[in-house]
Design a protein around this motif. Sequence first.
Motif, PDB file in Angstrom:
ATOM      1  N   PRO C 110       0.822  -1.212   0.000  1.00 36.50           N
ATOM      2  CA  PRO C 110       0.000   0.000   0.000  1.00 36.50           C
ATOM      3  C   PRO C 110       0.857   1.264   0.000  1.00 36.50           C
ATOM      4  N   GLN C 111       1.979   1.254   0.723  1.00 32.45           N
ATOM      5  CA  GLN C 111       2.815   2.455   0.749  1.00 32.45           C
ATOM      6  C   GLN C 111       3.456   2.695  -0.602  1.00 32.45           C
ATOM      7  N   MET C 112       3.940   1.621  -1.221  1.00 35.32           N
ATOM      8  CA  MET C 112       4.642   1.786  -2.498  1.00 35.32           C
ATOM      9  C   MET C 112       3.718   2.278  -3.596  1.00 35.32           C
ATOM     10  N   ARG C 195      -4.011   2.344  -6.692  1.00 29.95           N
ATOM     11  CA  ARG C 195      -2.803   3.121  -6.942  1.00 29.95           C
ATOM     12  C   ARG C 195      -3.096   4.612  -6.848  1.00 29.95           C
ATOM     13  N   ALA C 196      -2.121   5.363  -6.369  1.00 31.71           N
ATOM     14  CA  ALA C 196      -2.280   6.819  -6.240  1.00 31.71           C
ATOM     15  C   ALA C 196      -2.295   7.448  -7.636  1.00 31.71           C
ATOM     16  N   PRO C 531      -0.158  10.969  -2.139  1.00 29.00           N
ATOM     17  CA  PRO C 531       0.891  11.462  -3.025  1.00 29.00           C
ATOM     18  C   PRO C 531       0.442  11.451  -4.483  1.00 29.00           C
ATOM     19  N   ILE C 532       1.029  12.351  -5.254  1.00 33.72           N
ATOM     20  CA  ILE C 532       0.794  12.340  -6.700  1.00 33.72           C
ATOM     21  C   ILE C 532       2.126  12.017  -7.337  1.00 33.72           C
ATOM     22  N   VAL C 533       2.134  10.966  -8.179  1.00 36.58           N
ATOM     23  CA  VAL C 533       3.405  10.423  -8.657  1.00 36.58           C
ATOM     24  C   VAL C 533       3.741  11.005 -10.021  1.00 36.58           C
ATOM     25  N   THR C 534       4.956  11.516 -10.152  1.00 37.97           N
ATOM     26  CA  THR C 534       5.349  12.065 -11.454  1.00 37.97           C
ATOM     27  C   THR C 534       6.634  11.432 -11.980  1.00 37.97           C
ATOM     28  N   HIS C 535       7.301  10.617 -11.140  1.00 38.57           N
ATOM     29  CA  HIS C 535       8.577  10.043 -11.573  1.00 38.57           C
ATOM     30  C   HIS C 535       8.427   8.570 -11.871  1.00 38.57           C
ATOM     31  N   LYS C 536       9.390   8.057 -12.628  1.00 38.14           N
ATOM     32  CA  LYS C 536       9.476   6.609 -12.792  1.00 38.14           C
ATOM     33  C   LYS C 536      10.048   6.025 -11.500  1.00 38.14           C
ATOM     34  N   ALA C 537      10.042   4.697 -11.426  1.00 41.57           N
ATOM     35  CA  ALA C 537      10.643   4.054 -10.263  1.00 41.57           C
ATOM     36  C   ALA C 537      12.161   4.187 -10.330  1.00 41.57           C
TER      37      ALA C 537
END
Lengths: 214, 99, 550
Positions: C110-112, C195-196, C531-537
Motif C-alpha cells: 500500500p505504501q509503495m 494506486r495513487a 501522493p501524486i506520482v510524477t517520476h518513474k521508479a
Amino acid sequence: MASPARALREQFRDPQQQRDTATMGMFTFMATEVMFFGGLFVAFAVYRMYYTAGFMEGSREMELLIGSINTAVLFTSCLTMSLAIHAISIGKQARCYWLLILTAVIGLLFLALKFLEYFLHYADHKVPGIWFDSSSPHAHAVQLFFFFYFALTGLHAIHLSIGIGLVTVLAFRTAIGRFNAEYHTPVAIVGLYWHFVDIIWTFLYVIFYLPGFR
Amino acid sequence: MKEPDISIKQYVLAYVALLVLMLINVGIAFMNLGWVNMFIALVIGVMQVAILVFVLMQAYLEKTVIHIVMGAAVLWFLILVTLTFADYITRNWLPIAGK
Amino acid sequence: MATKEEPIQTVARVRVVETPSYLTAERGILSWVLTTDHKRICMLYMFSITCFFVIGGIAALIMRLELLTPAGDLVQPETYNKLFTAHGIIMVWFFLIPSIPTTLGNFLIPQMIGAKDVAFPKINLGSWYVFMIGGLLALYAMARGGVDTGWTFYTPFSTTYSTTYVEAAAIGVFIVGFSSIMTGLNFIVTIHKMRAPGMRWFRLPLFVWANYATSVVMVLATPVLAITMLMVAVERVFGVGIFDPKLGGDPILFQHLFWFYSHPAVYIMILPSMGVISELIAAFSRRRVFGYSFMVYSLAGIAVVSFLVWGHHMFTAGISVYSALVFSLFSYLVAVPSAIKVFNWTATLYKGSISLQTPMLYALGFIGLFMIGGMTGLFVAALGLDVHLTDTYFVIAHFHYIMVGGAVMAYMGGLHYWWPKLSGRMYPERLAKVSALTIFFGFNLTFFPQFVLGWLGMPRRYPVYPPDWQFLNILSTAGATVLGLGYLLPLLYLPWSWKHGPFAGNNPWRSTGLEWKNASPPPKYNFEVTPIVTHKAYDYEGMKEELRLG
C-alpha cells in the motif's frame, strides 16, 4: 434507517473506486472457485475416460427427473436474483426485497430436492464410504462415479447454502433501507456469486445426469 | 453500478432460453450417438453458461480487466485439463512397459 | 551509530512525535488482534512465521544430527520420516509461502503504490486467522505423533497405509491454502484499483510487480491444492478409493493434481524474493534497475510458464514419455526469464555507486546462490539425468539453494533494508554483516556437499547411508550448525534494536520510493496527503538532479 452514503470505507477515495474494487474482488474469487471445482472436474474426466462403461452405469442410477427439476429451479432463482438487482437499481426497494426472499426460498427448494435425492441414493445403497454395494461388473467404477457425484454436488450445495444465507442477509438489509439506486453494490456482488453457483450446477447436470443412453 | 442496460423482458427471454436449452439437452440424452452425446451436452451447457454470464451477470458491460480475469480462469482450467490429459492419452504409445 | 562508511542519518535521541505511528496509534492487545491496519497485520504474520521457522529448523537440525553417522542411531526410521515431513510441511506452507508477501508485502505494497491500506483490510486480518488455524491444526498433527508421508502426501500411502495423523495435517494444509488465496486476491485487487494518481503500471517498483505476479500464481494454483488435500482427507476418513489402485484409482492422478499447485508454489516462494532483490540492488547501487520492462515481462513470463512444468516432478513416476518431453521442454523455457533477471541485476551493478551494507551483502549472495540453484535445476530438468538424480540429495541441494540461498536470504535482506521503516530504529550494522557472512558460509557448507552426495547416489529421506559418504555428511551437518547460529543472531539483535537501536530517519538509505517519503515508523494511514506520482521508479538520476539544484 442506516444511510447508504456512510458506506464509503476508509481506504477508498470515492464510491466508484469502492464499487470497482468489490466487483474485481468477486470476479477474482470466482476465478479461484473455477480452479477449486476444476480439480475435481479433471479427476472426474480422467476416470470417465478410463471407466466409461461404469460411469455410464452410474449416470443411469441418477434421478434424472429430480435433477432436471432442480436445474430449472436454479435457473428460476437466477432470474429472480437478476430481477432483484434490476429492481434496486431503479430504486424499487420493496420489489427487491420480495425478489430476494423468493430467490432464497427457491434456493431452499433446490436443497430440499437435493436432500431427497441423497436419501434415495442412500436407500439404494449407493453412498461410498457409508453404505455402498453394487452387483454390477463395474462396481468399482460406479463407486468412483458416486464419490464424484457426492463430492461435487455436496460442495455445490455448501456453496449454495452460503449463497442463501447471503441473500437472506441482503433481504434484511434491503428491508431496513440500506440500499438504493445509487448504492447497492452488495446486492450486485452477491448476485454475481449466485449466478456463478448456477454455472457450476449447469456443468454438474451435464456430466452426471445426462450421459447413460437410457 | 450501471443503469439497467438489460430490461425485465430480456431477462425473462434469457430464462426461457435456458429452459429450452435444458429440454433439448434432455431430449438428446435419450438418443444414442456414442461419444457425440457428451460433446453436444457440453456444448449446450456452455451455451447456457454464456447466457448466464453475458445476460444475467452482464459481464460484457464490465471493464477489460474483468474480462481478463474471466479469460484467465477458463484458460488456467484448460491448462490443467490439457497437460494432465497429455499424459493419460499418450500412455502406452511405446511398446515399453510403463512409458 | 553513524560512521564514515555508513550513510545513515541519526536523528537526536529525543523524538518529536507529531502524528502517532502505526505502532502507537492504538494501544492494547485487542487493537492488535482485531487490527485491520496492513502494517500491524505484517507484524502479526512476522511473529507467526518466525515461530514456525524455528520449529521447522529444529526438525532439520535433528535430521542433520542423525546423518552425522551412517547408522540410524539417533532416531527410529519412523521418527526420521516424521521429521522430514514436519520440516517440509512447516517450511513450505507455514514459512516460505507466506514469508515475504504477508510480511514485507503487506507492509509495503500500500505504501509503495501510495494507498492508505489494502483493498480488503478485513480479509487481510481474516487471512492471518485462517493461517493460524491451519498452522495449529498441523502442529496438532505433529504433537499427536507426527505424519510420515513426506510433505508431498503421495498416495496410496497417505490415503490408505499410513497410520499417522494424515487427515489432520491434510486439513491443516487445506485451511492454510485459503489464507494464501485471500492474501493473493487482496494484493491483486489492491494493485489494480488502489494506486495513487500518477502511479501508472510501468512506474511501479519491481517489488510490487513481483508480488502481483506471485498473487496471480497463488490465486490460480492454491485452489487445486485445496481440493486435492480435501480428497486425501475424504479418502482416508470415508475409505473411498479415489487414488487407491485396489478400487480402480490412479495414484499418479494425485501427483498431477498435487504438483499442478506445488510447482507454481515454488515460484510463489521465489518471485517475491526477486522483487526484494531488485529493490536492494537498485538502492545500494544508487541506480535504476537495468531493463525495467524486461524485468516486468520476465516476472509475468515466470508466473505463466511455471504452470506448464509440473510433470518434471513425475518423470520417474510412470507418466508417458511424450508428456515428459513436453514438461522437460517447458522446464528449460522457464529458466530463460530467470536468467534475464540475473543479467539485469548484474547490469544494474555496473557503474553503480555500490555500498556494501548488510542488505546488499544478502542481495549479492542471492544472485550467486540463486544462479547455482537455477543451473542445477537444468540438470534435473533433463529427462535422462533426472533418472539418475531424482530422489537423491542432488534435488535437495538444488531446491535448498533456491529456497534458502535465494528466498530466505532475500527475506533477510529485505527485513534489514526495511527494518528502519518498520520499527523506526536501525539494526546494529557490524553484527548484521557478521550474521550475513555466517549465514552465507554456513549455507554453502551445508548444501554444497549435498550436490556431491546426490551425484554419488545418496537417496533423500533415508536416515542411513554407506560409510563412504560420512565425511560429506559431517561437512553438511557442520554447515547446518553454523547456519543455525547465523540465523540465531538476527533473531536476537533485531528485537534488541526495536528498543535500543538508534532512531532512523524517514529515509536512512536515501532511497527512491514512496515508502521512504513518510515517517519511520509510518502513521496509520501511511500518508498525510495522497501522493501524486510524477517520476518513474528508481529515479536516482532525478534525485541527484534535485540535490544538485538545491
